[in-house]
Motif scaffolding. Structure first.
Motif, mmCIF file in Angstrom:
data_model
loop_
_atom_site.group_PDB
_atom_site.id
_atom_site.type_symbol
_atom_site.label_atom_id
_atom_site.label_comp_id
_atom_site.label_asym_id
_atom_site.label_seq_id
_atom_site.Cartn_x
_atom_site.Cartn_y
_atom_site.Cartn_z
ATOM 1 N N SER A 1 3.020 1.806 -3.367
ATOM 2 C CA SER A 1 2.305 2.254 -4.558
ATOM 3 C C SER A 1 1.249 3.278 -4.156
ATOM 4 C CB SER A 1 1.666 1.050 -5.262
ATOM 5 O OG SER A 1 1.012 0.222 -4.322
ATOM 6 N N SER B 1 0.848 -6.444 -12.467
ATOM 7 C CA SER B 1 -0.109 -5.353 -12.692
ATOM 8 C C SER B 1 -0.549 -5.262 -14.148
ATOM 9 C CB SER B 1 0.505 -4.028 -12.262
ATOM 10 O OG SER B 1 1.605 -3.730 -13.081
ATOM 11 N N PHE C 1 0.823 -1.210 0.000
ATOM 12 C CA PHE C 1 0.000 0.000 0.000
ATOM 13 C C PHE C 1 0.853 1.254 0.000
ATOM 14 C CE2 PHE C 1 -4.537 -1.115 1.481
ATOM 15 C CZ PHE C 1 -4.594 -2.113 0.519
ATOM 16 N N ARG D 1 -1.524 3.783 -2.759
ATOM 17 C CA ARG D 1 -2.894 3.691 -3.241
ATOM 18 C C ARG D 1 -3.804 4.534 -2.348
ATOM 19 N NH1 ARG D 1 -3.704 -2.404 -3.583
ATOM 20 N NH2 ARG D 1 -1.444 -2.398 -3.384
ATOM 21 N N GLU D 2 -4.860 5.033 -2.923
ATOM 22 C CA GLU D 2 -5.711 5.970 -2.198
ATOM 23 C C GLU D 2 -6.587 5.313 -1.127
ATOM 24 O OE1 GLU D 2 -6.933 6.990 -6.619
ATOM 25 O OE2 GLU D 2 -5.036 7.084 -5.509
#
Lengths: 356, 356
Positions: free
Chosen positions: A39, A74, A36, A41-42
């Motif tokens: 990268s 990914s 998390f 991530r929101e």
DNA sequence: CTCTGCATAGACAACGTTGTCAACGACGGG
DNA sequence: CCCGTCGTTGACAACGTTGTCTATGCAGAG
């Protein structure tokens, strides 16, 4: 930062392959948390403390994400490929530079592959296909296809499998977007400069009249003349080889053909190498530049234009800008913008030196 | 080959991601068999028939191995990285060309990353580190580090994590192998050529005397003279800026300092740009080349040397060869050869044109 | 004292390969 | 008829991530 151990030391200690789990273990958190954070991530909610703890662990261990694994998982890569004859014939290197710089800004990687397109069909046709194939094996997200001189090209089939943008050339089949210099505007600006300096009888040393550069530049020249109520005298247009010798011969022809009072007072040379030859022809006849004859070139080949005496006023080919624009266009396409065969024209700026 | 369907058609049909299993299914064999054939491993025994069946399936489906997955699984990649300021200052592009060609032959890929080393410590120091970092994230197996002009460099720490070879520069810390031009032999061959043409009083237009190029070339010049029982007159060595103007000024100084009978009859210019300036100084004084003064340059900057009148005899810097040799050296290192700080010298060939 | 929500953990299935192993049917030789 | 070899299969564990989902511990609000 690891408190006292230098990053160097930590790096030296490390043996092949610090993974995300190692980082997690070191930081005392879960792999998930690390993923998390890295990268960012929101939708993740991670406390500031854990975040810094993880970042510290990354530093301390010298963790380096494995780009291949990331791409695999990914299904995305950070790579564009550029296939170009520029590797083999480095005249327009600045295209690569422009593209590379822009790619770097976008945090993307440029894989550069050689091509021997040179002339469309050749013994090395294979090299180009192989290069694209290799690029696709690396799972590049898009392709740039660059030529050393402005012309139509046939792009190998496989290039159509990913978004592709042509630079300094255009698709003979009219399917792919391309970025080319605005030759016409360049020709116009060159001749306007001569007109502005008071010349009305202008000789043109032309390239092979069939290539796009010649067509565009001449068209621009005509427009400029028309703007001043003049026409281009076809007799004053002489074609020659795109070399210094070619320019020399063409210039001789123009200069010797007329009595002094009818002789053109300016020469628009469609490239700098020919201008170099024209210089010799002019000087040989005891004429001065720009006093007797003004000269303007095209291409801005630095080593020539900036070192001739007097220095050559010329129109620059915007290689670097085309390269950058190519990457930007590619970014838009890979982001989902529909692919059209648009041709983007890039301005050719006038570089004033001392020959006009 | 798919019997009648064109490869094109098949390729168009294919939607993202034909995998090895797809190939296996299509060919009616096991994945294992496919893997064996594709990486043609030795210890496998596969019948000729299966082999061709598999190859056909590959063709028909347009299968393309996923380089990332392969690298992940096999813990090897086919990539070298090259970090170089040549991207930003494209003077020695041929290094890239040479490296690229050689890499291609070895079926390897060159990832090219920009550097702004320009001068060792600078505002962009970060760019270079970041570039290497990025390269290592791609898991390159080795690094090439190339400079535009021959000098000592400090290589970032992280470059030591994989085999690294320096091209056209050498490690200030003396740890890494490097490949540089044999400046000394180049200087020697240049002066020998002048001696052979009957010159014994030779002026030298020197670069900044501290850079390796100047040191080596001068040393070579002295050796050549010594070989003929002569010595280099220190008065005849004038340093100047590495530009046409610098060469012009230095040449003026040498030419004007002596009465005709003492004047040198030949000039060894330590680079072509300076030779270009020297040409002007010589011509300005009504002297001819090579009649009154012979000129020999260094670097073989094509656009200059091949277009000056008369064309410039010069010693070439072997950029392309250095690039190729760099890749070969790297290949040896990654194959397990021990890393030493060897410096490999590459010959600088004399290019005869018309100025001697 | 329970309910809610936040911060985190742990599991698991992908992704497309490589690489290793045990096993199997068929075939030929002894 | 048995045995060894050849050609092949299927299974499984890596490789280092991403991404998704369920579980859990804990704090604060009601």
């Amino acid at each position: 930062m690891a408190k006292s151990t230098t990053p160097t030391k930590a790096a030296a200690v490390r043996q092949r392959g610090v993974t995300m789990s190692d980082v997690a273990k070191y930081a005392g958190v879960s792999r998930t948390a690390v993923s998390f954070v890295l990268s960012n991530r929101e939708n993740a909610s991670i406390s500031e403390e854990t975040r810094t703890r993880i970042n510290d662990a990354v530093q301390a261990l010298g963790y380096r994400p494995n780009a291949g694994a990331r791409a695999l998982a990914s299904q995305r890569s950070d790579w564009y490929g550029i296939v170009t004859e520029i590797v083999t014939a480095p005249f327009a290197v600045d295209i690569i530079k422009g593209a590379q710089d822009q790619a770097w800004l976008d945090r993307r990687f440029l894989l550069i592959a050689p091509s021997d397109q040179a002339d469309a069909v050749g013994p090395n046709q294979g090299l180009e296909d192989a290069a694209i194939e290799k690029l696709l094996e690396q799972r590049v997200e898009g392709l740039l296809y660059a030529a050393t001189y402005h012309r139509a090209v046939h792009v190998p089939e496989s290039a159509h499998e990913v978004p592709t943008v042509l630079i300094n050339c255009f698709d003979a089949d009219g399917k792919l977007p391309s970025i080319v210099p605005d030759e016409r505007a360049g020709g116009r600006i060159a001749v306007e400069r001569l007109l502005q300096a008071g010349h009305s009888r202008i000789g043109v040393i032309n390239l092979d009249p069939h290539i796009p550069a010649a067509v565009g530049r001449l068209k621009g020249a005509r427009e400029a003349l028309a703007g001043a109520g003049l026409e281009l005298d076809p007799e004053l247009v002489v074609s020659g080889h795109a070399t210094a010798d070619g320019g020399y011969e063409a210039a001789c022809e123009i200069l010797d053909r007329y009595p002094k009072q009818d002789r053109p007072t300016a020469l628009f040379c469609l490239n700098d190498r020919m201008a170099m030859g024209a210089y010799d022809a002019i000087k040989e006849r005891g004429l001065t530049i720009p006093g007797d004859i003004a000269v303007i070139g095209f291409d801005n080949q630095e080593l020539i234009a900036a070192y001739l005496r007097p220095k050559l006023t010329t129109v620059a080919l915007p290689f670097e800008k085309m390269g950058a624009l190519g990457v930007q266009t590619l970014a838009a396409l890979t982001a989902g913008q529909p692919i059209t065969a648009d041709q983007q024209l890039v301005d050719c700026p006038l570089l004033e030196r001392s020959s006009v």
